[in-house]
Every structure is written in C-alpha cells, then in structure tokens.
Design an enzyme around this catalytic site. Structure first.
Site, PDB file in Angstrom:
ATOM      1  CD  GLU A  24      12.848   0.257   8.097  1.00 33.14           C
ATOM      2  OE1 GLU A  24      12.518   0.986   6.752  1.00 33.14           O
ATOM      3  OE2 GLU A  24      13.854  -0.471   7.977  1.00 33.14           O
TER       4      GLU A  24
ATOM      5  CB  CYS B 250      13.048   9.131   8.274  1.00 30.41           C
ATOM      6  SG  CYS B 250      13.970   7.887   7.204  1.00 30.41           S
TER       7      CYS B 250
ATOM      8  CD  GLU C 292       9.911  13.020  11.337  1.00 28.84           C
ATOM      9  OE1 GLU C 292       8.891  12.604  11.325  1.00 28.84           O
ATOM     10  OE2 GLU C 292      11.029  12.248  10.734  1.00 28.84           O
TER      11      GLU C 292
ATOM     12  CE  LYS D 174      -1.974   2.988   2.680  1.00 30.11           C
ATOM     13  NZ  LYS D 174      -1.904   3.889   1.883  1.00 30.11           N
TER      14      LYS D 174
HETATM   15  P1  NAD Z   1       2.280   8.465   7.530  1.00 29.09           P
HETATM   16  O1  NAD Z   1       2.665   7.731   8.894  1.00 29.09           O
HETATM   17  O2  NAD Z   1       1.296   9.396   7.586  1.00 29.09           O
HETATM   18  O3  NAD Z   1       2.016   7.400   6.337  1.00 29.09           O
HETATM   19  C1  NAD Z   1       2.698   6.586   6.068  1.00 29.09           C
HETATM   20  C2  NAD Z   1       1.976   5.240   5.425  1.00 29.09           C
HETATM   21  O4  NAD Z   1       1.006   4.567   6.564  1.00 29.09           O
HETATM   22  C3  NAD Z   1       1.108   5.775   4.305  1.00 29.09           C
HETATM   23  O5  NAD Z   1       0.962   4.864   3.164  1.00 29.09           O
HETATM   24  C4  NAD Z   1      -0.289   5.752   4.928  1.00 29.09           C
HETATM   25  O6  NAD Z   1      -1.392   5.832   3.948  1.00 29.09           O
HETATM   26  C5  NAD Z   1      -0.328   4.757   5.843  1.00 29.09           C
HETATM   27  N1  NAD Z   1      -1.269   4.874   6.991  1.00 29.09           N
HETATM   28  C6  NAD Z   1      -1.539   6.051   7.671  1.00 29.09           C
HETATM   29  N2  NAD Z   1      -2.494   5.611   8.718  1.00 29.09           N
HETATM   30  C7  NAD Z   1      -2.463   4.305   8.696  1.00 29.09           C
HETATM   31  C8  NAD Z   1      -3.222   3.381   9.521  1.00 29.09           C
HETATM   32  N3  NAD Z   1      -4.062   3.862  10.481  1.00 29.09           N
HETATM   33  N4  NAD Z   1      -3.159   1.928   9.182  1.00 29.09           N
HETATM   34  C9  NAD Z   1      -2.248   1.563   8.186  1.00 29.09           C
HETATM   35  N5  NAD Z   1      -1.750   2.462   7.423  1.00 29.09           N
HETATM   36  C10 NAD Z   1      -1.731   3.778   7.600  1.00 29.09           C
HETATM   37  O7  NAD Z   1       3.810   9.101   7.123  1.00 29.09           O
HETATM   38  P2  NAD Z   1       3.829   9.970   5.857  1.00 29.09           P
HETATM   39  O8  NAD Z   1       3.604  11.206   6.258  1.00 29.09           O
HETATM   40  O9  NAD Z   1       3.746   9.330   4.598  1.00 29.09           O
HETATM   41  O10 NAD Z   1       5.697   9.760   5.827  1.00 29.09           O
HETATM   42  C11 NAD Z   1       6.573  10.625   6.712  1.00 29.09           C
HETATM   43  C12 NAD Z   1       7.071   9.967   8.032  1.00 29.09           C
HETATM   44  O11 NAD Z   1       7.780   8.615   7.615  1.00 29.09           O
HETATM   45  C13 NAD Z   1       8.001  10.444   8.635  1.00 29.09           C
HETATM   46  O12 NAD Z   1       7.606  10.652  10.206  1.00 29.09           O
HETATM   47  C14 NAD Z   1       9.311  10.181   8.449  1.00 29.09           C
HETATM   48  O13 NAD Z   1      10.185  10.149   9.415  1.00 29.09           O
HETATM   49  C15 NAD Z   1       8.974   8.798   7.990  1.00 29.09           C
HETATM   50  N6  NAD Z   1       9.793   7.725   7.646  1.00 29.09           N
HETATM   51  C16 NAD Z   1      10.709   6.900   8.378  1.00 29.09           C
HETATM   52  C17 NAD Z   1      11.469   6.376   7.581  1.00 29.09           C
HETATM   53  C18 NAD Z   1      12.447   5.291   8.038  1.00 29.09           C
HETATM   54  O14 NAD Z   1      13.256   4.202   7.473  1.00 29.09           O
HETATM   55  N7  NAD Z   1      12.608   5.620   9.542  1.00 29.09           N
HETATM   56  C19 NAD Z   1      11.868   6.435   6.248  1.00 29.09           C
HETATM   57  C20 NAD Z   1      10.934   7.247   5.590  1.00 29.09           C
HETATM   58  C21 NAD Z   1      10.047   8.189   6.302  1.00 29.09           C
END
Ligand code: NAD
Length: 478
Positions: free
Chosen positions: A251, A285, A379, A176
C-alpha cells in the site's frame, strides 16, 4: 523518560538488553519524550523465530474462529480502555492533533480488530458440485508468519489494519513500526498479551527500515509481507521478499485528484476539499492534493478554499481545537518546505499558507502550478494543495489520470450519469463521489501503478493472509 522495547515471544526487552537505544522526538516541543531500541538482523531473527514457533507449535492457529475472535474482541476492548494513552503516544511521536489520534484513530484501530474477527468467523467458502460425480470445496488456511511494516502517518490505525486480518485468520505476526512512531506498537503488544494472545503471536520489532525492516522481509521463515509506505521503499521491500518468493501486499503513495464540476454543491465541495487536503497535516496517502475545478466555479472555489484554509487553527496538537499540528519530523518539515520554496520561484501563486512556527506548515493553497512541476506531480505529503481549472469532462479525466500514482480520486457533481461515467474512467483503487475517506472494511483497498500491488479489506485480506486450498471429493458410486 519511559522506555518502549521490542516485544518478542511475550517478553518486552528492557533498555539494558538493547545495544542501540534512541529517543523519540516530540515534533511540537522538538524534545525527546520517549526512548526505544533500534534492532537489526539479530533482533529480526529472534522475532521471526518466536512467530514461527507460535505458528508451528502454538495454540493460536489451531483455535476455533470463535475463540480466536473472542481474544481479538478483548484486545479491541483494551484498546478502547487505553485510548487516552494510545492516542497520546501517536500524537507525541508524530504530531497529529490529539482529537484525531484519540478521537478517530484509536476507535478505528479497535474497530479493525472487531471487524476482522467477525469477518473471519462468519466467512463462507464455496462448494462446487461437479458433473463428474465429485464435489470441490475451498479451505482458507493460515499462511504462516506475517511481516507487517507500517508507516508513521497513522501508526496505530494502519498497524491494526494489517495485524487484525492476519491474526483473525490464524497467522502470527512480526510488526515493525516506523522508527518515527514506535511507542503505540509496544503499547499494542502489551495489550495483546493482556487480552490473552499467546506469546509469540504478536511480536514488535523496532528499528530502521534498511536494518530491521530489510532483515525481517528477507527472512525465509516469513510467509507474507504486508507493507504500507512510500513507493520507493515498496520497490525494495518487493525485491527483498522476492528472494524467498514471499507474496507481498504493498500500500504505497498517492497523488489524489479531486474533480469539482460546475454542477456540484459548491459549499460541500469546499468542505470536503479542505478535509481531503489538510487532515493529518496532509500526511495522508489518500490526500486530495490536486484539485481540478470546472472553469465557471474556479474563482469562487479557490477563494473559498483559501479562506477556509487560512481559518484553520495551527498549533499545539494537545490543545483542543487544533486542526493542524507540526509535521512529523525535522527531516519531513525540510522536505515539504523545499516544495514550497521551489514553487515560490514561480510561476505558481501561493494564495495562503507557507511555513509556520517550529516544524509547522500552514495549510497552503497554490494556483498556476505547472502540470510538469514537482509540486503537481510528486507526493508532497504535507498540507499543500494545488488548484487548476478545466473546461470539459474529458480534459479533467485526462489530467486526473496523468500521474504514475493511482490510489484514489474524488469527484463532486450532481449529475448521476457523470458520476458513474467518470468513476469508471478514473485510474484509482478508490473513487469517492461527493465525499471523502468514507470506508467499508469489506471493500477492496489499494492502488494501481506506483500506488501499490494487491488489495486488502474483507475477503481481499482473506485471500492474502491465507493459503486457499481446493479439496476435491468423489461422491458418486465407487
Ligand atoms: P517509508 O517508506 O519511508 O517507511 C515505511 C516503513 O518502511 C517504515 O516502517 C520504515 O522503517 C520501513 N522501511 C524503510 N526502508 C525499508 C526497507 N528497505 N525494508 C523494509 N522496511 C523499510 O514511508 P513513510 O515515510 O513512513 O510513510 C509515508 C509514505 O507511506 C507515503 O508515501 C504515503 O503515501 C505512504 N502511505 C500509504 C498508505 C496506503 O494505504 N497506500 C497509507 C499510509 C501511508
């Protein structure tokens, strides 16, 4: 406008099949550029059913490593051959400069498939000769159906980081992608079919997190959940997966500290600090968003950093030479702008930066940011960096570790003993010394605290995406 559908059981949905169809908005033009569906529980159920069938009765988990690896190398070839289309998809979906999506993210996605295909094929398992006249050996058996949930900041690259090891070990996958960056996922699934992956092995489910994502994670037919995204969402995902005890790999977010000691090479420290703070418009991140500089360097460092930030080209991500594109969406632009507005109320000083045209934020360098302010602690996920001075090593380490996050940290020093000592003391999944973002795919990758649960990479991915089994065999006299 082109339509990019769910891909379930080898078939791509057309718009007429889908109840809800929406636009993907290009953050530079702020106009729709592609259309895609928003699925819900029904589509999640179909995607999991397809992956389940492909795992339980299909050829993929039953193939030898060489055959499966060859298919993944063909996929890597196709990713490289379609690099222009894939790079453009991510750039138009979320605004990163094409030079980065096409030039860095696409090759890295292909490399992920090649690496994990070879890693699985060449992996060995321990044999334990036992005093009792038995021996014991380990088998790494595919776990089953993997739910992979990706964020929008590196859409193709981070999806491949999850899918590649899952597939290499014989699992089937439902990906997804984030609803802000859907297109490259559909393109990838099309290429997987062209590479000869059987139907149902790689499925793509589009939709929002609370609808499609949550339904996917809660499905009891899912055996593993690998998630990259924010710490808040990570909590919901872990809770949903716990309903059927599916292991999770999370992650999550970060607030990376970058420690610059007065014995470092100043020019190099500034160059790396610029990359760590502003690459991908700071939507990383791993961003080095808190810089701690030892007092004798502080003035010179901040002046040079501000000058380098001000010199970065902000603009159209399709234009060669653009370093900073727009932020990924209107909503995200509002979030990052709010941090800058809050900082403008004082006592912080903005040396350079601020909001720009449309949804752009110019590389922003701030000083005098209180250690208890949102900008220092949370962040921001934008091209915004805060710089503060320190006097002693101990003080720097304490300040670096004073965060609920622990994804990564950096330090710049020419003192070898200090490099080892401080690396050991920093609370982080990865520490970079005199560099940033350099990765060996065999190394553990993940975070501590709010930055995540578990590690992926090399043998760590194998541990997660397989069910290790012990076989104990009597070899002594009957
Ligand atoms: P997000 O948590 O809003 O969304 C990430 C994914 O989760 C999306 O596909 C979203 O549709 C899905 N999602 C949202 N709510 C959900 C739920 N209740 N159940 C299942 N899936 C759900 O994050 P974002 O804004 O897309 O990405 C940015 C964040 O990701 C930042 O905090 C960043 O630090 C983190 N990030 C971490 C890493 C790492 O390797 N640690 C890498 C890249 C980004």
């Amino acid at each position: 406008m082109n339509f990019y559908g769910h891909v379930i059981d080898g078939r791509e949905a057309v718009a007429e099949d889908c109840e809800v169809v929406v636009d993907s908005v290009d953050p530079w033009t702020r106009r729709p550029w592609a259309r895609f569906p928003l699925g819900g529980a029904a589509e999640a159920g179909l995607a999991v059913a397809a992956a389940r069938r492909a795992f339980d009765t299909g050829p993929w988990p039953r193939m030898g490593f060489a055959e499966r690896g060859a298919a993944l190398h063909r996929l890597a070839d196709l990713i490289e051959a379609h690099g222009a289309e894939l790079g453009l998809a991510d750039t138009r979906d979320m605004g990163k400069p094409l030079e980065q999506s096409r030039g860095a993210d696409v090759p890295r996605a292909a490399a992920n498939f090649r690496f994990f295909a070879d890693h699985a094929r060449l992996a060995t398992a321990e044999v334990l000769p036992m005093d009792s006249g038995h021996h014991c050996y380990g088998r790494f058996e595919a776990a089953g159906v993997v739910a992979a949930i990706a964020p929008w900041n590196f859409p193709l690259m981070l999806a491949s980081w999850k899918i590649a090891p899952a597939l290499a070990w014989g699992n089937t996958v439902v990906l997804k992608p984030a609803e802000g960056s859907p297109v490259s996922a559909t393109l990838l699934a099309r290429l997987a079919l062209e590479a000869g992956l059987p139907p149902g092995v790689l499925n793509v489910l589009h939709g929002t997190g609370p609808q499609a994502g949550d339904a996917l994670v809660r499905d009891p037919r899912v055996d593993r959940v690998t998630f990259t995204g924010s710490s808040a969402t990570g909590r919901s995902v872990a809770a949903a997966a716990a309903s059927h005890l599916a292991p999770v790999s999370l992650e999550l977010g970060g607030k990376g500290a970058n420690l610059v000691f007065a014995d470092a090479d100043l020019d190099q420290a500034v160059d790396w600090a610029v990359k760590a703070a502003f690459t991908n418009s700071g939507q990383i991140c791993l961003a080095g968003s808190r810089i701690l500089v030892q007092r004798p360097f502080y003035q010179r460092f901040t002046e040079r950093l501000a000058a380098a930030a001000a010199a970065m080209t902000v603009g159209n991500p399709l234009t060669a030479g653009t370093r900073i594109g727009p932020l990924a969406s209107a909503q995200h632009f509002r979030k990052v702008s709010a941090y800058l507005a809050e900082a403008a109320r004082g006592p912080a000083t903005l040396l350079t930066g601020g909001t720009g045209d449309g949804w752009t934020v110019r590389p922003s360098v701030l000083t005098d940011v209180p250690a208890d302010s949102p900008l220092w602690r949370e962040e921001v996920f934008g091209p915004v960096v805060a710089v503060a001075p320190f006097d002693h090593e101990k003080q720097a380490v304490e300040a670096a570790n004073d965060t609920p996050y622990g994804l990564n940290a950096m330090l710049f020093t020419n003192d070898l003993a200090r490099a080892h000592r401080v690396s050991a003391e920093l609370k982080a999944g990865t520490v970079w010394v005199n560099c940033f973002f350099v990765r060996d795919l065999r190394a553990p990758f993940g975070g501590v605290g709010e930055s995540g649960v578990g590690r992926e990479g090399g043998a760590f991915s194998r541990e997660f995406f397989t069910e290790p089994k012990a076989v104990v065999m009597r070899i002594g006299a009957a």
